[in-house]
Design an enzyme around this catalytic site. Structure first.
Site, short mmCIF file in Angstrom:
data_model
loop_
_atom_site.label_atom_id
_atom_site.label_comp_id
_atom_site.label_asym_id
_atom_site.label_seq_id
_atom_site.Cartn_x
_atom_site.Cartn_y
_atom_site.Cartn_z
N SER A 157 47.06 37.44 49.60
CA SER A 157 48.12 37.65 48.61
C SER A 157 49.43 38.04 49.31
CB SER A 157 47.65 38.72 47.62
OG SER A 157 48.50 38.80 46.53
N ARG A 227 50.09 47.85 35.51
CA ARG A 227 48.82 47.53 36.14
C ARG A 227 47.93 46.68 35.23
NH1 ARG A 227 46.60 46.45 40.89
NH2 ARG A 227 44.43 47.06 41.02
N ASP A 322 42.38 30.74 40.92
CA ASP A 322 43.53 31.64 41.13
C ASP A 322 44.76 30.97 40.54
OD1 ASP A 322 45.57 33.23 42.03
OD2 ASP A 322 44.96 33.22 44.14
N HIS A 355 42.58 35.38 41.15
CA HIS A 355 43.25 35.83 42.37
C HIS A 355 42.40 36.88 43.10
CE1 HIS A 355 46.59 36.48 45.02
NE2 HIS A 355 46.75 37.73 44.67
N ASP A 356 41.68 37.70 42.35
CA ASP A 356 40.84 38.75 42.93
C ASP A 356 39.73 38.21 43.84
OD1 ASP A 356 42.00 41.05 42.19
OD2 ASP A 356 40.62 41.52 40.55
#
Lengths: 379, 206
Positions: A157, A227, A322, A355-356
């Protein structure tokens, strides 16, 4: 809490601090007269200092990438899945350096540390940094550690962006560049997400224009919202469906605005726990750093020209689900390297975690990563 | 390591120090060999996870790519050779890919199973069934070979696409060649190997 440390864990680790007193000229035009960086290391540096690997962290990451501080810790470092004996970044072979970036909130000089000139926290006065500024500080840390060339610089990232910047700014100082789930710049959509996150923080009544430390306040709501929003973008539609579906916490609708669906409960939990471990000013700063990253902008928006002088061999990895930094964005990096006939391999990992996924021990991903790192070690 | 004959043939055709793109590069054997004996540089394109890992293990530059998506990541004339072994028949539009090969490369080299081989013909003629041979071992419904052709078909397509065949060889599945095979390639050759380029543009003088 680990009852016993797994044999592939780096074990108990300690934080080290380095103070830099050579002034640092920043891209924004300001100069930091001095600053501190905290970092951890895993593994042993060899005699020729040729086995060092730099880990660059992402938006909410820090220097604690692997191992535990004590046997009471609930969780190991954020990239423990990839760093350790026998893991892709094998600490039996590599000396791994992981730092908290300048502007961070975990010990390195940043908005929540004391400005020696005012004896107050920097707060909003802390300069906005660029990825290039970060890389400059990382290069200074390398000097201190006696590392003139990294075997590899690795990041996912925003960390991948730092790795890419390393290859551009210090071509001779790294042999391999591993860029995971990254992009050569943010899209308008990505900047838009960051802007909503920033607005949530900036408009929190407890923000006090960034001076909340003095008021003994924390812009909890804003940081939590930021968040929660971020977290949605790190997961995929499929991953959320599989994890939560439309499951209700109490099994029935209550016709109110309290938490009803499991996904709401999860997001609130993620938001709340983030507030306890992260600083709002750092979050603002890091999202800006992300927005500004665009190495092609200095080359008429030509990424191939920006990468013309890189010498490192590249491994680029992306994940199918992602959508924050999609595979197409990684391919832009690959294409720019191909245009220059640079050494590059690219793997697109099938994964539904969004994305994680770059933090998950997905078998094909781990094998690609490990195989590549074995070659790095054997060169 | 002994190299398969079709791969050995191809390495003889490729000149030293060239830049090579290998479409469907498998485990990277050809590129490794070309790197060692011809000092080439280049990339392999591959979509299979296991093969991708094997390429990385060998230190072959491999790019995870679906060949059906074309070669849009590559600029015109960026390679000396674009090679494709045993993959032409698995591509949805081989004609378009051949044109793509010659857009990004100066020359192309392909190998494919010859559907004109006598065993294939016999199987269809006598058994009335889709052929299963050494070169085409799978049942029709699971086979990835969706665009089978004979040597004649291929050459006809080349003609249509203004592609000039520079070299042709045929081998059997053990990758041997014989004078008989060279005499009647479309009947006796199991695997065809072609090197080709775009036909030079004719300048019409008045």
């Amino acid at each position: 809490m680990p009852d016993m440390l797994a044999p592939d864990n780096v074990g108990l680790v300690t934080v080290q601090t380095e103070k830099f007193t050579t002034p640092l000229a920043l891209d924004c035009g300001r100069t930091l007269p001095s600053y501190e960086l905290v970092y951890e290391t895993y593994g042993e540096l060899n005699k020729h200092a040729s086995n060092a690997v730099l880990i660059c962290h992402a938006l909410s990451g820090d220097h604690h990438a692997a191992g535990y501080y004590s046997m009471q810790d609930k969780k190991p470092g954020w990239w423990d899945s990839c760093i350790g004996p026998g893991k892709p970044i094998d600490t039996n072979r590599f000396f791994v350096v992981s730092l908290n970036n300048l502007g961070g909130c975990k010990g390195s000089t940043g908005p929540n540390t004391i400005n020696p000139e005012t004896s107050k926290p920097y707060g909003p006065e802390f300069p906005i940094l660029t990825v290039r500024d970060w890389v400059k500080t990382q290069a200074r840390l390398a000097d201190v550690l006696g590392i003139s060339q990294w075997a590899a610089v690795i990041g996912g990232s925003l960390g991948g962006m730092q790795a890419l910047q390393w290859a551009i700014d210090y071509p001779k100082h790294l042999r391999h560049c591993i860029v995971i789930a990254a992009a050569p710049k943010l899209t308008a959509q990505n900047i838009a997400f960051n802007e909503v996150a920033r607005q949530a923080i900036l408009n929190d009544p407890d923000f006090h224009e960034g001076h909340y430390y003095q008021y003994d306040a924390v812009p909890r709501q804003g940081l939590m919202l930021a968040r929660m929003l971020g977290h949605i973008t790190y997961l995929s539609d499929d991953a959320m469906r599989n994890k939560f579906g439309r499951e209700l916490r109490e099994g029935k609708l209550n016709f109110g605005f309290d938490v009803e669906f499991q996904v709401e409960s999860y997001l609130r939990y993620q938001g709340r726990s983030f507030v306890d471990r992260f600083d709002a000013n750092t979050y603002l700063l890091m999202t800006k750093t992300l927005d500004y990253f665009d190495p092609a902008s200095e080359h008429n928006n030509n990424l191939s020209a920006a990468l013309a002088k890189v010498l490192a061999k590249f491994l680029v990895i992306s994940f199918t689900s992602d959508w924050r930094f999609s595979p197409a964005r990684s391919r832009e990096i690959v294409k720019a390297l191909l245009d220059n006939k640079k050494q590059v391999s690219y793997a697109q990992i099938t994964a539904d975690q969004g994305h994680d996924a770059f933090l998950m021990p997905i078998p094909h991903y781990m094998r690609v990563f490990k195989t590549y790192m074995q070659r790095v070690a054997e060169e | 390591m002994e190299l398969r004959t079709d791969l050995a043939l191809m390495s003889e055709w490729i000149t030293e120090d060239s830049h090579v793109l290998d479409l469907g590069c498998g485990d990277g054997t050809l590129l490794t060999h070309l790197g060692e004996c011809r000092n080439i540089t280049g990339y392999g394109l591959e979509i299979d996870d296991d093969n991708l890992e094997l390429c990385i293990e060998k230190g072959v530059n491999v790019i995870d790519t679906d060949l059906n998506q074309g070669l849009s990541d590559f600029n015109d004339d960026s390679f000396d050779y674009v090679v494709m072994t045993q993959a032409l028949q698995t591509i949805h539009r081989p004609d378009l890919l051949l044109m793509e090969m010659l857009r990004v490369g100066k020359q192309g080299i392909v190998t494919f199973p010859n559907f004109g081989h006598w065993k294939v013909r016999m199987s269809l003629f006598l058994g009335g069934l889709m052929p299963k041979t050494r070169a085409l071992p799978e049942d029709w419904y699971i086979s990835e070979n969706i665009r089978l052709c004979t040597l004649h078909d291929f050459e006809k397509l080349c003609n249509t696409l203004d592609i000039e065949v520079l070299q042709r060889a045929v081998v059997d599945t053990k990758h041997h060649s014989s004078w008989l095979m060279r005499f009647m390639p479309n009947l006796l050759g199991e695997i065809a190997v072609y090197r080709f380029r775009s036909k030079p543009v004719k300048i019409i003088s008045k």
